[in-house]
Enzyme design. Sequence first.
Site, mmCIF file in Angstrom:
data_model
loop_
_atom_site.group_PDB
_atom_site.id
_atom_site.type_symbol
_atom_site.label_atom_id
_atom_site.label_comp_id
_atom_site.label_asym_id
_atom_site.label_seq_id
_atom_site.Cartn_x
_atom_site.Cartn_y
_atom_site.Cartn_z
ATOM 1 N N LYS A 27 0.849 -1.198 0.000
ATOM 2 C CA LYS A 27 0.000 0.000 0.000
ATOM 3 C C LYS A 27 0.881 1.243 0.000
ATOM 4 C CE LYS A 27 -2.591 1.457 3.704
ATOM 5 N NZ LYS A 27 -2.015 2.795 3.969
ATOM 6 N N GLU B 99 -9.463 7.550 3.767
ATOM 7 C CA GLU B 99 -9.375 7.828 5.215
ATOM 8 C C GLU B 99 -9.867 9.234 5.547
ATOM 9 O OE1 GLU B 99 -5.679 6.846 7.150
ATOM 10 O OE2 GLU B 99 -6.284 7.825 9.020
HETATM 11 O O1 KIV Z 1 -1.209 2.465 8.729
HETATM 12 C C1 KIV Z 1 -2.392 2.081 8.842
HETATM 13 O O2 KIV Z 1 -2.775 1.383 9.790
HETATM 14 C C2 KIV Z 1 -3.328 2.500 7.805
HETATM 15 C C3 KIV Z 1 -4.784 2.302 8.106
HETATM 16 C C4 KIV Z 1 -5.211 3.314 9.059
HETATM 17 C C5 KIV Z 1 -5.593 2.290 6.870
HETATM 18 O O3 KIV Z 1 -2.925 3.013 6.806
#
Ligand code: KIV
Length: 277
Positions: free
Chosen positions: A118, A187
């Site tokens: 991600k 988010e």
């Molecule tokens: O780092 C994380 O836990 C995240 C979530 C809040 C989506 O990016």
Amino acid sequence: MSTHAKVKRITVPEIRARKGAQPVVSLTSYHAHTARYIDPYVDLILVGDSLGMVMYGMETTLGVTLDMMIAHGSAVVRGTERALVVVDMPFGTYEESPEVAFRNAVRIIKETGCTAVKMEGGARLAETIRYVVDRGIPVMAHIGLTPQSIQVMGGFKAQGRVKEDWAAIEEDARAVAEAGAFSVVVEGVAEPLAERITKQIPIPTVGIGASPACDGQILVLEDMLGLSPKPPKFVKEYATMGAAIAGAAEAYAEDVRARAFPGPEHTYKMKKVDGEA
Ligand code: KIV
């Protein structure tokens, strides 16, 4: 030959196909034991860089390193067999160029065994997402409130609460979808905007503080377990584990001070040896 039926891990196309069909249930996890407990119930586990704040007590996620993500990502992969595991790329490991992003994403995939990475960012990251996906690594994007940009944003502030801000965030959503991201974390975004984005793009939106309009939801595990001292407004606590831990520690301390623990059932006895009385 093993008699255990091997559980098949949920795939990227399966998550992608949830759009408009079934909610994507997601939680974060940073270590093997918690991952093992949640694995049967969730579709996607994110090893989020929030671990810097939750596990290491950092003020922001900016100090998290690639090695930290790889150590925790490997633990979560080892603790799971069903959920799709996504590992966050930490600040500074993907923004410089598509090539740098790909090189670091390869390390994450090879060294953890996770399925996808991600990255935080929208339109500005589209070229990088395309480059990484074209070379075989699935990417989950992250738009709206992006904690790695906290210094630019001036704090953890909900996004899209005034209509003038909508166009840029909608453009971010379109850009990451067109670039090949298989889903996108949205988010801290106002409900009407989350709804518009979810309708506009063909990939699942996974919301955190972004209303039920999203295609799925994600929460930080420690927040929903009641382990975080100050959880954000959008968190629902499904357990009160902070209180349970404090209660257990108090009971243990009382037992040790009263010499009530360990009891006979917790104590090794001598083995009987032949010839001894
Ligand atoms: O780092 C994380 O836990 C995240 C979530 C809040 C989506 O990016």
